[in-house]
Enzyme design. Sequence first.
Site, PDB file in Angstrom:
ATOM      1  N   ALA A  63     -19.511 -22.689   3.049  1.00 23.48           N
ATOM      2  CA  ALA A  63     -18.773 -21.446   2.840  1.00 23.48           C
ATOM      3  C   ALA A  63     -19.118 -20.901   1.458  1.00 23.48           C
ATOM      4  O   ALA A  63     -19.593 -21.636   0.594  1.00 23.48           O
ATOM      5  CB  ALA A  63     -17.278 -21.746   2.930  1.00 23.48           C
ATOM      6  N   GLY A 102     -19.583 -25.887   5.680  1.00 21.02           N
ATOM      7  CA  GLY A 102     -19.629 -24.904   6.764  1.00 21.02           C
ATOM      8  C   GLY A 102     -21.004 -24.822   7.399  1.00 21.02           C
ATOM      9  O   GLY A 102     -21.128 -24.479   8.581  1.00 21.02           O
ATOM     10  N   GLU A 105     -21.107 -27.426   9.871  1.00 24.08           N
ATOM     11  CA  GLU A 105     -20.187 -27.045  10.952  1.00 24.08           C
ATOM     12  C   GLU A 105     -20.847 -26.019  11.880  1.00 24.08           C
ATOM     13  O   GLU A 105     -20.682 -26.078  13.097  1.00 24.08           O
ATOM     14  CB  GLU A 105     -18.883 -26.505  10.353  1.00 24.08           C
ATOM     15  CG  GLU A 105     -18.082 -27.623   9.683  1.00 24.08           C
ATOM     16  CD  GLU A 105     -16.869 -27.106   8.930  1.00 24.08           C
ATOM     17  OE1 GLU A 105     -17.056 -26.288   8.010  1.00 24.08           O
ATOM     18  OE2 GLU A 105     -15.745 -27.510   9.267  1.00 24.08           O
ATOM     19  N   GLU A 125     -16.755 -30.864   1.184  1.00 29.98           N
ATOM     20  CA  GLU A 125     -15.508 -30.149   0.901  1.00 29.98           C
ATOM     21  C   GLU A 125     -14.518 -30.985   0.104  1.00 29.98           C
ATOM     22  O   GLU A 125     -13.767 -30.465  -0.725  1.00 29.98           O
ATOM     23  CB  GLU A 125     -14.841 -29.697   2.211  1.00 29.98           C
ATOM     24  CG  GLU A 125     -15.475 -28.484   2.839  1.00 29.98           C
ATOM     25  CD  GLU A 125     -16.647 -28.811   3.736  1.00 29.98           C
ATOM     26  OE1 GLU A 125     -17.194 -29.940   3.633  1.00 29.98           O
ATOM     27  OE2 GLU A 125     -17.032 -27.956   4.544  1.00 29.98           O
TER      28      GLU A 125
END
Length: 686
Positions: A63, A102, A105, A125
């Site tokens: 992210a 992310g 992911e 994270e």
Amino acid sequence: MTSPISTHKHHDILVVTSNNPPVNALGAAVRQGLVAAIEQAEGDASVKAVVIRCEGQTFFAGADITEFGKPPVMPWLPEVVDRIENCSKPVVAAIHGTALGGGLEIALGCHYRVAVSSARFGVPEVKLGLLPGAGGTQRLPRVAGVPKALEMVTGGGMIGAKEASDLGLIDRLIEGDLQQHAVAYAEEVKDIRPLPKSSERDDKLAEARANPGLFDDFRKANARKFRGFEAPEANIKAVEAALAKPYAQRVLDERNLFMGLMAGSQARAQQYFFFAERKASKIEGIPDDTRPRDITNVGVIGAGTMGGGISMNFLSAGIPVTIVEMAQDALDRGTGTMRKNYEATAAKGRMTPEQVEQAMGALTPTLDFAALADCDLIIEAVFETMEIKQEIFTKLDAIAKPGAILASNTSYLNVDEIAASTSRPQDVVGLHFFSPANIMKLLEVVRGAKTAPDVLVTAMALAKKIKKVAVVAGVCHGFIGNRMLMPRQVEATKLLLEGATPDQIDRVHVEFGMPMGPFQMADLAGVDIGWHRDVNRIENIRDALAAEGRWGQKKNAGFYDYDDKRRPSPSARVQEIIDDFRTKEGVEKREISDQEIVERTLYTMVNEGAKILEEGMAQRASDIDVVWIYGYGWPVYRGGPMFWADTEGLDKIVAGLKNQEARMGSDFSFSQLLLDKAGAGEKFTR
Ligand code: CAA
């Protein structure tokens, strides 16, 4: 504005490309572009499959952290990942560089994953005080298995492509052109139905359900590592939730846990630290086009603990080292220790025996000072006295080649005075490594009054090469880190006389999140360090301990008594010594509160940090935080002393110091910067 996501068709495969330098972070425009690309694939009957790939140095590295704390822009990352997984046509992730957070992911949302062999994978994270909140805690255990997922989400480290492939995280390892092979792979799988969806897999969860003690065993095994942190437990809980179906419900659990972490102070501190670390490498007041000098070989003077540790950094990075000592036995001892350390690393599987030989093979031990003549960088790591340092630098000046960088590993002394003993002060810099130098990440780069810009730039670049985090400090006693240690030590020792025990003071520090308190640290480092060695000259508690041979852990006795397993317990003898001193000095014993310890040992550090800033000895408050987190184990979830002070409120810090001002007496004076900022309602770190 053009989208960072573009698409092109290769026959019946839609190739979706992200171009969002430097690391293809998944900002709003990338998320929107990805969803639009999937819609394009759905709407175009001629498209049979999709490949998602990235331009530049890496696949999506997560992210966009700069968006955290700002109003959310749709679509959210979890929706993007779901949209990819729910695409009616196969989607293949083509991975190079680092698929992180992310990014991983997104890859897990794809139906297939192919990667080059240099690719790495992780969910870091937890290091930002978070969890992989876009389905990562739910999909990763389903694909990689629960034990590996637990390790990855709580540790935040990366795994290589080979391991990812063995785990089933990667469907094919690619040699050669990634895009071309990914498209060929998509052609192979384009007609296979049903589409494999990570969120629907259950085989690896079933394995974990058969071992119900798994989670608690994991918690127990890592309790020490996770102490004080909120994110690891939230990550474990989210993975634990994955075992109970249905997936859609568990994703909501993940979301709630994620939002809880995001709203907390630890995540804010850890995200602040992410950028603080990167900012530290930037040097102010230096032209942008300053080029580093070439460093192809390094000389180290002194084969003691520091010299050996420093050398290992360069050897491990493939840079040859010439190490010089005065006597053969000291040289042999030093190089023997280096070999032993490397072999211990190899025994833990973190190095191959060949790598050990390669590193040791690049070392040239010698008694001949003149052997340093060809070195590009020479680091002195000998006794901490100005006379000796100056003598060495005068000798170096006579033999080092023109343009060589001359560095001192001094931890306190004036680098300008050292530089003045040479005819080339522009080439002199302080490189303060922290012990054990082959392990600790911090490097203070001490900028002398005359240090040349390209010398500083070289030091910062070299630090990165040897995997250190460098912070620039100015010339002052103890630079940034050790200078801030001094007021803490002075007040901690006075508190003993006033009625606190070593145990109480250390406990307050450990509960705060430090790895150890000031007296545990003294016992570890050696109570005799810096001692004058005269058993009859007893001027303070430390002298008294040293005179009795209570030199710390190495003697099984220091501020604490130690058993044969080095477990400490409070010492009756030390208490006697403290009581004697109290009587002798006429100090009245009183109850000391934990809050007073915080104010006199931690608030005083903030005050010293503010002085360092106001004198320009640190470039920015966040650099001070980097020093304390990497050099002394300040808990990263509190963001470092300056960020912590901001979080507490500078007015509270000032009020606490005012409470203690009379007790601290002439040992303490306020930083004007701290007073001004507190008065103006400002912060150090924004
Ligand atoms: N968001 C925004 N900026 C980022 C970023 C991110 N995720 N990752 C790196 N950057 C920026 C850095 O701040 C740096 O900027 P400056 O040049 O302005 O200083 C630049 O990109 C280059 O970064 P590095 O200096 O770190 O470059 P590197 O080559 O040494 O390392 C990297 C590259 C391994 C990708 C490293 O940058 C890294 O580890 N990044 C963070 C990865 C991460 O934590 N991802 C998870 C994000 S959270 C998430 O994804 C949440 C979720 O599940 C919903």
